[in-house]
Scaffold this motif. Structure first.
Motif, PDB file in Angstrom:
ATOM      1  N   ASP A 113      -1.713  -0.001   4.592  1.00 33.67           N
ATOM      2  CA  ASP A 113      -1.808   0.244   3.152  1.00 33.67           C
ATOM      3  C   ASP A 113      -2.097  -1.034   2.367  1.00 33.67           C
ATOM      4  OD1 ASP A 113       0.586  -1.086   3.105  1.00 33.67           O
ATOM      5  OD2 ASP A 113       1.665   0.423   1.959  1.00 33.67           O
ATOM      6  N   SER A 114      -2.626  -2.064   3.062  1.00 32.70           N
ATOM      7  CA  SER A 114      -2.921  -3.332   2.404  1.00 32.70           C
ATOM      8  C   SER A 114      -4.075  -3.216   1.415  1.00 32.70           C
ATOM      9  CB  SER A 114      -3.207  -4.415   3.442  1.00 32.70           C
ATOM     10  OG  SER A 114      -4.294  -4.039   4.250  1.00 32.70           O
ATOM     11  N   PHE A 115      -4.879  -2.175   1.498  1.00 33.00           N
ATOM     12  CA  PHE A 115      -5.968  -1.972   0.553  1.00 33.00           C
ATOM     13  C   PHE A 115      -5.471  -1.422  -0.782  1.00 33.00           C
ATOM     14  CE2 PHE A 115      -5.551   1.927   2.964  1.00 33.00           C
ATOM     15  CZ  PHE A 115      -5.655   2.923   1.999  1.00 33.00           C
ATOM     16  N   MET A 116      -4.213  -0.934  -0.801  1.00 37.27           N
ATOM     17  CA  MET A 116      -3.617  -0.414  -2.039  1.00 37.27           C
ATOM     18  C   MET A 116      -3.011  -1.579  -2.826  1.00 37.27           C
ATOM     19  SD  MET A 116      -3.941   2.967  -1.879  1.00 37.27           S
ATOM     20  CE  MET A 116      -2.732   3.611  -2.987  1.00 37.27           C
ATOM     21  N   ILE A 117      -2.817  -1.377  -4.112  1.00 35.40           N
ATOM     22  CA  ILE A 117      -2.182  -2.397  -4.947  1.00 35.40           C
ATOM     23  C   ILE A 117      -0.724  -2.518  -4.523  1.00 35.40           C
ATOM     24  CG2 ILE A 117      -1.500  -3.018  -7.292  1.00 35.40           C
ATOM     25  CD1 ILE A 117      -3.987  -1.553  -8.254  1.00 35.40           C
ATOM     26  N   GLY A 118      -0.307  -3.690  -4.155  1.00 35.36           N
ATOM     27  CA  GLY A 118       1.070  -3.926  -3.732  1.00 35.36           C
ATOM     28  C   GLY A 118       1.351  -3.522  -2.301  1.00 35.36           C
ATOM     29  N   GLY A 119       0.329  -3.142  -1.530  1.00 33.74           N
ATOM     30  CA  GLY A 119       0.522  -2.735  -0.146  1.00 33.74           C
ATOM     31  C   GLY A 119       0.758  -3.930   0.760  1.00 33.74           C
ATOM     32  N   LEU A 120       1.748  -3.844   1.628  1.00 32.98           N
ATOM     33  CA  LEU A 120       2.098  -4.960   2.507  1.00 32.98           C
ATOM     34  C   LEU A 120       1.875  -4.671   3.982  1.00 32.98           C
ATOM     35  CD1 LEU A 120       5.460  -5.931   0.777  1.00 32.98           C
ATOM     36  CD2 LEU A 120       3.252  -7.024   0.475  1.00 32.98           C
ATOM     37  N   VAL A 121       1.573  -3.431   4.325  1.00 33.82           N
ATOM     38  CA  VAL A 121       1.439  -3.049   5.730  1.00 33.82           C
ATOM     39  C   VAL A 121       0.020  -3.356   6.210  1.00 33.82           C
ATOM     40  CG1 VAL A 121       1.621  -1.154   7.376  1.00 33.82           C
ATOM     41  CG2 VAL A 121       3.148  -1.237   5.409  1.00 33.82           C
ATOM     42  N   LYS A 122      -0.070  -4.157   7.241  1.00 28.13           N
ATOM     43  CA  LYS A 122      -1.350  -4.579   7.805  1.00 28.13           C
ATOM     44  C   LYS A 122      -1.963  -3.445   8.633  1.00 28.13           C
ATOM     45  CE  LYS A 122      -0.899  -8.907   6.538  1.00 28.13           C
ATOM     46  NZ  LYS A 122      -1.335  -9.148   5.203  1.00 28.13           N
TER      47      LYS A 122
END
Length: 196
Positions: A113-122
């Motif tokens: 979810d790194s493509f989302m704003i605030g996403g931290l999961v690679k």
């Protein structure tokens, strides 16, 4: 005239079983006696046990002798069909996607979810490895609100490894293979007319 038709109707009703096969009535009688014995056995087990009367049959072999060959064949076919139905298992294969049940947002393990704003999961992070306090990036639902998206593979579980890989295909993949092959043949067939 009315009386004659009434008498004919009575005679036909009385002889309605004259044209039915005798084995059907015997098979029906045998089935009803099987269920009666079962009910009696349940009632007897709750009450006191009583001795069996002399004329009463207790074994299933005697009851099966009353059935004709056609009925026995049907019962055997039904038993075999039930056995095959119990072996048919629809396997479920994980797609690597987990969908939020609140907002329908999909977490793809390949993308993260790194493509989302605030996403931290690679990317390439399994859903099981996410922390327990992980929340949906769109609706803030907890991790337990996600449901795994699976695809169903129909057929017998024991046959999944056989064939040229087609037994482990989903129904959509099989349809694409069959109708895609037909479409390719059709194009090749029409291409033959273009040569002449």
């Amino acid at each position: 005239m009315n009386q004659i038709s009434f008498i004919l109707a009575l005679l036909l009703a009385a002889n309605a079983y004259a044209f039915s096969p005798v084995s059907t009535t015997r098979a029906t009688y045998a089935r009803s006696s099987l269920s009666t014995h079962f009910r009696m056995a349940v009632e007897e087990s709750t009450e006191t046990s009583s001795p069996v009367a002399d004329g009463e049959s207790t074994g299933t072999e005697e009851e099966q002798e009353e059935l004709d060959a056609g009925t026995l064949l049907q019962l055997e076919k039904q038993r075999r069909a039930d056995e095959l139905r119990s072996q048919e298992v629809f396997m479920k294969r994980s797609t690597g996607i987990h969908q939020c049940t609140v907002c329908d947002w999909e977490f793809d393990e390949k993308k993260g979810d790194s493509f989302m704003i605030g996403g931290l999961v690679k990317p390439d992070t399994p859903f099981a490895d996410l922390p327990s306090n992980y929340r949906c990036p769109t609706c803030r639902a907890s991790k337990d609100q996600f449901q795994e998206v699976t695809e169903t593979i129909p057929g017998f579980e024991v046959n999944q490894g056989y064939g040229l890989g087609t037994n482990s295909m989903t129904s959509g993949q099989k349809n694409l293979l069959v109708f895609g092959g037909l479409g390719a043949f059709f194009v090749l067939f029409l291409g033959g007319y273009a040569l002449s």
